[in-house]
Motif scaffolding. Structure first.
Motif, PDB file in Angstrom:
ATOM      1  N   GLY A  11      45.232 -25.711  13.194  1.00  0.00           N
ATOM      2  CA  GLY A  11      45.469 -25.235  14.768  1.00  0.00           C
ATOM      3  C   GLY A  11      47.025 -24.866  15.082  1.00  0.00           C
ATOM      4  O   GLY A  11      47.255 -24.950  16.419  1.00  0.00           O
ATOM      5  N   THR A  12      47.822 -25.237  14.255  1.00  0.00           N
ATOM      6  CA  THR A  12      49.236 -25.399  14.432  1.00  0.00           C
ATOM      7  C   THR A  12      49.714 -23.736  14.254  1.00  0.00           C
ATOM      8  O   THR A  12      49.601 -22.995  13.360  1.00  0.00           O
ATOM      9  CB  THR A  12      50.072 -26.084  13.389  1.00  0.00           C
ATOM     10  N   SER A  13      50.742 -23.669  15.457  1.00  0.00           N
ATOM     11  CA  SER A  13      51.342 -22.037  15.082  1.00  0.00           C
ATOM     12  C   SER A  13      52.760 -22.325  14.661  1.00  0.00           C
ATOM     13  O   SER A  13      53.523 -23.493  15.332  1.00  0.00           O
ATOM     14  CB  SER A  13      51.251 -21.550  16.601  1.00  0.00           C
ATOM     15  N   ARG A  14      53.286 -21.353  14.033  1.00  0.00           N
ATOM     16  CA  ARG A  14      54.585 -21.469  13.418  1.00  0.00           C
ATOM     17  C   ARG A  14      55.661 -20.384  14.409  1.00  0.00           C
ATOM     18  O   ARG A  14      55.254 -19.377  14.982  1.00  0.00           O
ATOM     19  CB  ARG A  14      54.745 -20.933  12.318  1.00  0.00           C
ATOM     20  N   PHE A  15      56.871 -20.902  14.755  1.00  0.00           N
ATOM     21  CA  PHE A  15      57.697 -20.128  15.586  1.00  0.00           C
ATOM     22  C   PHE A  15      59.093 -19.863  14.803  1.00  0.00           C
ATOM     23  O   PHE A  15      59.783 -21.081  14.642  1.00  0.00           O
ATOM     24  CB  PHE A  15      57.940 -20.475  17.006  1.00  0.00           C
ATOM     25  N   GLY A  16      59.270 -18.825  14.442  1.00  0.00           N
ATOM     26  CA  GLY A  16      60.835 -18.705  14.076  1.00  0.00           C
ATOM     27  C   GLY A  16      61.998 -18.642  14.701  1.00  0.00           C
ATOM     28  O   GLY A  16      61.814 -18.608  15.908  1.00  0.00           O
ATOM     29  N   TYR A  17      63.055 -18.895  14.240  1.00  0.00           N
ATOM     30  CA  TYR A  17      64.424 -19.101  15.159  1.00  0.00           C
ATOM     31  C   TYR A  17      65.518 -18.469  14.469  1.00  0.00           C
ATOM     32  O   TYR A  17      66.785 -18.423  14.576  1.00  0.00           O
ATOM     33  CB  TYR A  17      64.785 -20.347  15.402  1.00  0.00           C
TER      34      TYR A  17
END
Length: 205
Positions: free
Chosen positions: A35-41
């Motif tokens: 259920g975890t989402s990844r978000f780049g930077y």
């Protein structure tokens, strides 16, 4: 003790850098909670890193041609190749350690050097707010506001429910009321975070 501590840090950092490079090359992301989402930077520094990698790659054959002494040339060749691979590892470490928004909370990260976890019940509000940071480094603390920048910018503000001491070296144990950080797609991260905040609020009723 300080020398041993520094040596241990360097060794662990190098090993984790190589592990990140392995995961990036073979496309094996670090497992996360369901259920975890990844978000780049990485977007804020991608071109800078690519430029460094390109310069490092160009330097290797140039030095090989310029240095007439074979032993010296071999040492510089090894150093150049290792440095080039290290730069790829740094790039990879940013890619494979993104920010996370999942059932357990929000994790704000920066490569291998920063990993701050915030449970949803510790977050009062989160919003998109693009800011440029003043000179003073990528980590700054002023009046309870902790800024964790990328290329001297932040794009998300997180207001905490109460002052917290976070595991950030430059915070020096001082309480924090607001955290600012950068994400390539701040709207998506904030949207996901607000969904989890809503779920957490419903559970606590």
């Amino acid at each position: 003790m300080k020398v041993w501590g520094l040596a241990r840090f360097v060794v662990v950092y190098e090993l984790r850098l190589w592990a990140a490079l392995f995961r990036w090359v073979f496309r094996r992301p670090v497992p996360v909670e369901p259920g975890t989402s990844r978000f780049g930077y990485i977007g804020a520094v991608r071109m800078i890193l690519i430029a460094f990698i390109a310069v490092s790659a160009i330097e290797i054959p140039i030095l090989e041609l310029m240095i007439p002494w074979e032993p010296v040339a071999n040492v510089l060749l090894f150093a150049g190749v290792y440095g080039l691979i290290w730069m790829f590892g740094l790039y990879a470490s940013i890619v494979v350690h993104p920010h996370l928004a999942g059932p357990s909370g929000l994790r704000i990260r920066n490569s291998l050097t920063l990993d701050v976890g915030l449970a949803w019940d510790r977050i009062a509000a989160i919003e998109v707010r693009r800011r440029s940071m003043p000179p003073g480094g990528q980590t700054q603390l002023e009046d309870g506001v902790l800024s964790l920048g990328m290329a001297s910018q932040t794009s998300i503000d997180v207001r905490l429910t109460e002052p917290l001491v976070l595991p950030v070296r430059k915070a020096k144990g001082q309480p924090v009321t607001t955290v600012r950080f950068h994400a390539d797609d701040p709207e998506a991260l904030v949207g996901a975070a607000r969904e989890f905040l809503g779920q957490a609020a419903t559970k606590n009723r």
